[in-house]
Design a protein around this motif. Structure first.
Motif, PDB file in Angstrom:
ATOM      1  N   LEU A 190      -3.378   0.747  -0.747  1.00  0.00           N
ATOM      2  CA  LEU A 190      -2.570   1.495   0.224  1.00  0.00           C
ATOM      3  C   LEU A 190      -1.660   0.609   1.059  1.00  0.00           C
ATOM      4  O   LEU A 190      -0.511   0.939   1.306  1.00  0.00           O
ATOM      5  N   GLY A 191      -2.197  -0.489   1.558  1.00  0.00           N
ATOM      6  CA  GLY A 191      -1.434  -1.316   2.475  1.00  0.00           C
ATOM      7  C   GLY A 191      -1.365  -0.691   3.857  1.00  0.00           C
ATOM      8  O   GLY A 191      -2.048   0.282   4.168  1.00  0.00           O
ATOM      9  N   ALA A 192      -0.522  -1.252   4.702  1.00  0.00           N
ATOM     10  CA  ALA A 192      -0.389  -0.775   6.083  1.00  0.00           C
ATOM     11  C   ALA A 192       0.561   0.417   6.144  1.00  0.00           C
ATOM     12  O   ALA A 192       1.570   0.447   5.442  1.00  0.00           O
ATOM     13  N   PRO A 193       0.269   1.409   6.980  1.00  0.00           N
ATOM     14  CA  PRO A 193       1.172   2.549   7.116  1.00  0.00           C
ATOM     15  C   PRO A 193       2.471   2.128   7.787  1.00  0.00           C
ATOM     16  O   PRO A 193       2.438   1.429   8.807  1.00  0.00           O
ATOM     17  N   GLU A 197       1.921   1.339  14.701  1.00  0.00           N
ATOM     18  CA  GLU A 197       1.221   0.170  15.233  1.00  0.00           C
ATOM     19  C   GLU A 197      -0.275   0.346  15.030  1.00  0.00           C
ATOM     20  O   GLU A 197      -0.851   1.351  15.431  1.00  0.00           O
ATOM     21  N   VAL A 198      -0.879  -0.659  14.401  1.00  0.00           N
ATOM     22  CA  VAL A 198      -2.282  -0.552  13.998  1.00  0.00           C
ATOM     23  C   VAL A 198      -3.102  -1.670  14.631  1.00  0.00           C
ATOM     24  O   VAL A 198      -2.662  -2.819  14.693  1.00  0.00           O
ATOM     25  N   ALA A 199      -4.290  -1.311  15.090  1.00  0.00           N
ATOM     26  CA  ALA A 199      -5.255  -2.299  15.578  1.00  0.00           C
ATOM     27  C   ALA A 199      -6.514  -2.208  14.734  1.00  0.00           C
ATOM     28  O   ALA A 199      -6.970  -1.110  14.396  1.00  0.00           O
ATOM     29  N   LEU A 202      -5.584  -6.618   7.706  1.00  0.00           N
ATOM     30  CA  LEU A 202      -4.497  -5.753   7.249  1.00  0.00           C
ATOM     31  C   LEU A 202      -3.179  -6.343   7.721  1.00  0.00           C
ATOM     32  O   LEU A 202      -3.026  -6.698   8.897  1.00  0.00           O
ATOM     33  N   GLU A 203      -2.236  -6.450   6.823  1.00  0.00           N
ATOM     34  CA  GLU A 203      -0.931  -7.033   7.134  1.00  0.00           C
ATOM     35  C   GLU A 203      -0.278  -6.311   8.313  1.00  0.00           C
ATOM     36  O   GLU A 203      -0.155  -5.092   8.334  1.00  0.00           O
ATOM     37  N   GLY A 204       0.138  -7.094   9.320  1.00  0.00           N
ATOM     38  CA  GLY A 204       0.863  -6.538  10.457  1.00  0.00           C
ATOM     39  C   GLY A 204       0.009  -5.932  11.547  1.00  0.00           C
ATOM     40  O   GLY A 204       0.534  -5.514  12.581  1.00  0.00           O
TER      41      GLY A 204
END
Length: 232
Positions: free
Chosen positions: A159-162, A166-168, A185-187
Motif C-alpha cells: 500500500l505505501g503511505a496515503p 499527515e501520518v504518525a 512508513l515513508e514520510g
C-alpha cells in the motif's frame, strides 16, 4: 381570508421542513478502527480521551473473519460516509491499531473522505510482520486478512503511505507481534513507547500523544532512529 393565510403558512412550513439539511458540526470527526480479533471495546479509552478533547468520535467495528482488507475498508468507509451525511465535519481523522491501521491506509489510498485530516497508526505492520509470516498458514481460515500482513506480497507492504495525509506511527517497544522496524512508513512521524502490542491503544501516554498530533502539533515523545535504515 384567514383560512387562506393559515393554509399558506402551513405550506411554507412544510416546504421548509422538506428542504432542511444537516448542519455541519464545528468539531472534527475521529474514526477509530480496532485490531484483528478485537472489538470496538478495545478503542473505548481512546474514544473517551478524544471526546474530552472536543472531538466527535466514530468507533467502528468489523468482522476479522472478512475475506480481505479491502472488504473491511469498504464497510468502514460506508460508516464514515453515513456519519458525514448525518452530520458533516470540517475534517476527518483516523486512529487505528494493528490490522486496523492497514484498513485505514487502504481507505485513505483508495476512497478517502474529502475532508481527510491526520492519521495515527498504533503498532502498525507497515512493512508486514514476521509473526504474520509465521502464523498465516495456521490461522488464515479464521482470520483471512492475516495473509495480507505478511512481509512479502501483502497489502500492508504494497500500500505505501496515503497521499496528502499527515501520518504518525506509534510503535510499542515490547510488542511481540510487530517489530519496531516493521512499523516504519515513508514520510510518517515515528515514535516508540514502552508497551506491548495488545494494550498500547489504552495507555494514557499514547492517548495524550494522539490528541497532540491530531491537534496539529508534532508527534510528541522520543523519535525513533530505527526507520532510517529500514527506509533508506
Amino acid at each position: 381570508m384567514v383560512r387562506l393565510v393559515s393554509l399558506l403558512i402551513a405550506v411554507a412550513t412544510l416546504s421548509a421542513c422538506g428542504t432542511t439539511r444537516p448542519t455541519e458540526d464545528p468539531r472534527d470527526l475521529v474514526v477509530l478502527v480496532h485490531g484483528m480479533g478485537r472489538t470496538p471495546l478495545s478503542m473505548v479509552p481512546m474514544g473517551i480521551g478524544l471526546r474530552r478533547a472536543g472531538y466527535r468520535v466514530l468507533n467502528v467495528g468489523y468482522d476479522s473473519g472478512a475475506p480481505s482488507v479491502a472488504e473491511i475498508a469498504a464497510g468502514v468507509g460506508a460508516e464514515v460516509k453515513a456519519a458525514l451525511v448525518e452530520q458533516p465535519a470540517p475534517r476527518v481523522h483516523f486512529v487505528g491499531h494493528s490490522l486496523g491501521t492497514v484498513v485505514i491506509r487502504w481507505l485513505l489510498v483508495h476512497d478517502p473522505p474529502e475532508a481527510a485530516g491526520r492519521a495515527v497508526l498504533l503498532a502498525p505492520p507497515n512493512q508486514g510482520s514476521h509473526e504474520a509470516d509465521r502464523w498465516a498458514g495456521l490461522v488464515r481460515w479464521t482470520f483471512p486478512p492475516i495473509t495480507e500482513l505478511r512481509t512479502t506480497g501483502g497489502t500492508a507492504v504494497d500500500l505505501g503511505a496515503p497521499p496528502g495525509v499527515e501520518v504518525a506511527v506509534i510503535a510499542a517497544s515490547r510488542d511481540g507481534k510487530v517489530a519496531v522496524e516493521e512499523t516504519c512508513l515513508e514520510g510518517a512521524a515515528h515514535a516508540v513507547v514502552s508497551s506491548g502490542h495488545t494494550f498500547v491503544m489504552m495507555r494514557p501516554r499514547v492517548i495524550g500523544m494522539v490528541r497532540t498530533f491530531l491537534a496539529g502539533e508534532p508527534l510528541p515523545g522520543d523519535s525513533d532512529t530505527a526507520c532510517a535504515d529500514v527506509l533508506g
